[in-house]
Design a protein around this motif. Structure first.
Motif, PDB file in Angstrom:
ATOM      1  N   LEU A 289      52.566  90.058  69.410  1.00 38.14           N
ATOM      2  CA  LEU A 289      51.687  89.877  68.242  1.00 38.14           C
ATOM      3  C   LEU A 289      52.341  90.414  66.969  1.00 38.14           C
ATOM      4  O   LEU A 289      52.087  89.922  65.873  1.00 38.14           O
ATOM      5  N   GLU A 290      53.210  91.426  67.157  1.00 37.99           N
ATOM      6  CA  GLU A 290      53.883  92.013  65.983  1.00 37.99           C
ATOM      7  C   GLU A 290      54.800  90.991  65.298  1.00 37.99           C
ATOM      8  O   GLU A 290      55.161  91.158  64.137  1.00 37.99           O
ATOM      9  N   ASN A 291      55.146  89.917  66.011  1.00 39.50           N
ATOM     10  CA  ASN A 291      55.993  88.874  65.413  1.00 39.50           C
ATOM     11  C   ASN A 291      55.158  87.789  64.737  1.00 39.50           C
ATOM     12  O   ASN A 291      55.673  86.731  64.388  1.00 39.50           O
ATOM     13  N   THR A 292      53.864  88.031  64.625  1.00 39.17           N
ATOM     14  CA  THR A 292      52.955  87.015  64.060  1.00 39.17           C
ATOM     15  C   THR A 292      52.078  87.652  62.991  1.00 39.17           C
ATOM     16  O   THR A 292      52.114  88.856  62.792  1.00 39.17           O
ATOM     17  N   GLU A 293      51.279  86.795  62.373  1.00 40.21           N
ATOM     18  CA  GLU A 293      50.327  87.283  61.359  1.00 40.21           C
ATOM     19  C   GLU A 293      48.946  87.486  61.980  1.00 40.21           C
ATOM     20  O   GLU A 293      47.967  87.745  61.281  1.00 40.21           O
ATOM     21  N   ILE A 294      48.850  87.326  63.290  1.00 38.62           N
ATOM     22  CA  ILE A 294      47.537  87.334  63.947  1.00 38.62           C
ATOM     23  C   ILE A 294      46.835  88.666  63.756  1.00 38.62           C
ATOM     24  O   ILE A 294      47.463  89.726  63.850  1.00 38.62           O
ATOM     25  N   GLU A 295      45.529  88.578  63.487  1.00 35.81           N
ATOM     26  CA  GLU A 295      44.766  89.810  63.247  1.00 35.81           C
ATOM     27  C   GLU A 295      43.901  90.173  64.443  1.00 35.81           C
ATOM     28  O   GLU A 295      43.401  89.303  65.153  1.00 35.81           O
TER      29      GLU A 295
END
Ligand code: FAD
Length: 473
Positions: A289-295
């Motif tokens: 998830l750290e490689n994405t903008e996902i919240e």
């Protein structure tokens, strides 16, 4: 090796594998990455194994009570090894079925841990998914146009009450226990806690349920909670409500002891085992998830009504997004997400139309608002309630505790909620679900002629009772 896909799904649970089937039906080149077993929690650690154990417990309780039916049997005993073997057999049969469905849909299954690496020069959209293969072979690299995160959830524990392989268990460990405990403390009287309480009590275990809220199954209609409490007490389950478990007082040795603050007083409880059943926690770690903008909010992935995260090509469904953590919800969310990916315009899910079930004995099931929720929302309500005591088929079954309750809006006559507790109600709730989907009124339900003798007559009678016109009351 790098493979390109229209869709890669992380997690092959009920959400993930159903999404894959719909994707294949819609012509999307699809892969599933599963680090454990296809079928996920529901098939291996949830719905199916727990219901298999519940059924064995029910058969045992019925056999012990066989004189009521005029049947004399010899000594009735539990062979728990065989009970577990039966459960495993059912799970394995269904597990094979899921593999067959993947093959039939030409869905590639990667057995390993999937991780989103983020955009790359090869794929600007969701980027590469790396798969650390379970068989130790070199990592696979998948290049999808879209991703669905369906990594599910795991049991939540309380600090100090982590599973220890001997005394303290979550549902994961309880499902594979080799022997029935003589006594157990269940921390949490929600759906899963009560299913365990019912099953273990039917098997002859001394059960104590400690619940923080002022009633068990606190998300159900109050009258259902009350009836469930009565039914559990009838089985010998001790129920302690408004009680805060004091984890720091846990002592292990010859069994377990634990304190709880009950209405201002500290009380101590003893048993052979302790089962922690205080909800579920999303599997969001280690998936990139750290490689994405996902919240995340409160530990759950955030999505819109089509299950798109902040990165529009990465969707998330099922337990990992929180809400109603149910298998049928996860599957339906998967279908909506895939239809959106395929360019369709699916209807967003109306969560007020989702049926919820408790598979204890007696069972409970509901759809829509509870009476309190309806009143809080400002509805002026009218209710109809009908007891299984006046239903011939329930008497024939020897299971006449419980009722069907229908809540309707006085102003529009719309059905707002239907709540049931009693025999086989989990198989009956879909009629109420359909009535809600079709915006039916109690009158329409009552005029759906219910065959006699069936348990479903209780629905027809409850619908008539909304206007004070039940026949058999
Ligand atoms: P899961 O089924 O949890 O599947 C997620 C999958 O993702 C898992 O297989 C996991 O191994 C895999 N995964 C996770 N991370 C990765 C990764 N990085 N890479 C690859 N794979 C990964 N619901 C009902 O509707 N009815 C019931 O009767 C019922 N009974 C239940 C009883 C119990 C004891 C429990 C615990 C749950 C029960 N549930 C029931 C809830 C139901 O099991 C879940 O709602 C459902 O399984 C959610 O599906 P899912 O696909 O979101 O997640």
């Amino acid at each position: 090796m790098t493979q390109e896909y229209d869709l890669v799904i992380l997690g092959g649970g009920t959400g993930g594998y159903v999404a894959a089937i719909r994707a294949s039906q819609l012509g999307l080149k699809t892969a599933i990455v599963e680090k454990g077993k296809l079928g996920g929690t529901c098939l291996h650690k949830g719905c199916i194994p727990s219901k298999a154990l519940l059924r064995s417990a029910e058969v045992y309780a019925t056999a012990k009570n066989s004189e009521t039916f005029g049947i004399t049997v010899g000594e009735v005993t539990v062979n728990f090894t065989k009970v577990q073997e039966r459960k495993e057999k059912i799970v394995e049969q269904l597990h094979k079925g899921v593999h067959h469905l993947m093959k039939q849909g030409k869905i590639d299954v990667y057995e390993g841990l999937g991780r989103i690496l983020g955009p790359s020069i090869f794929s600007p959209m969701p980027g590469t998914i790396s798969v650390e293969m379970n068989n130790g072979e070199e990592n696979e690299m998948l290049l999808p146009k879209n991703v669905i995160v369906a990594t599910g959830s795991r049991p939540r524990t309380l600090p100090g009450l982590e599973a220890d392989g001997q005394y303290v268990m979550t549902s994961d460990e309880a499902l594979v226990m080799e022997e029935l405990p003589k006594s157990i403390i269940i921390v949490g009287g929600g759906v899963i806690g009560i299913e365990w309480a019912s099953m273990l009590a039917d098997f002859g275990t001394e059960v104590t349920v400690i619940e923080y809220a002022d009633r068990i199954v606190p998300t159900e209609d109050k009258e259902v909670s009350r009836e469930m409490q009565r039914a559990m007490k009838k089985k010998g389950v001790k129920i302690i409500t408004s009680a805060k478990v004091l984890s720091e007082t846990l002592k292990k040795g010859d069994g377990v002891s634990i304190g709880a603050e009950v209405k201002g007083e500290t009380k101590e409880f003893f048993a052979e085992k302790l089962l922690v059943s205080v909800g579920r926690q999303a599997n969001v770690e280690g998936i990139g998830l750290e490689n994405t903008e996902i919240e995340l909010e409160k530990g759950y992935l955030q999505t819109n009504e089509f299950f798109q995260t902040k990165e529009s090509h990465i969707y998330a469904i099922g337990d990992v997004i929180g809400g109603l953590q149910l298998a049928h919800v996860a599957s339906h969310e998967g279908i909506v997400a895939v239809e959106h990916i395929a360019g369709g315009n699916p209807d967003p899910i109306d969560y007020t139309l989702v049926s919820k079930c408790i598979y204890s004995s007696p069972e409970a099931a509901s759809v829509g608002l509870t009476e309190d929720e309806a009143k809080e929302k400002g509805f002026e309500v009218k209710t109809g309630k009908f007891s299984f005591k006046a239903i011939g088929k329930a008497l024939v079954y020897g299971e006449s505790d419980g009722f069907v309750k229908i809540i309707a809006d006085k102003a529009t006559n719309d059905i707002l909620g239907v709540h049931m507790i009693g025999p086989h109600v989990t198989d009956m709730i879909s009629e109420a679900g359909l009535a809600k989907v079709l915006d039916a009124t109690p009158w329409e339900v009552a005029h759906t002629i219910h065959p006699h003798p069936t348990l479903s007559e209780a629905i027809g009678e409850a619908a008539l009772a909304v206007e004070g016109k039940a026949i058999h009351s």
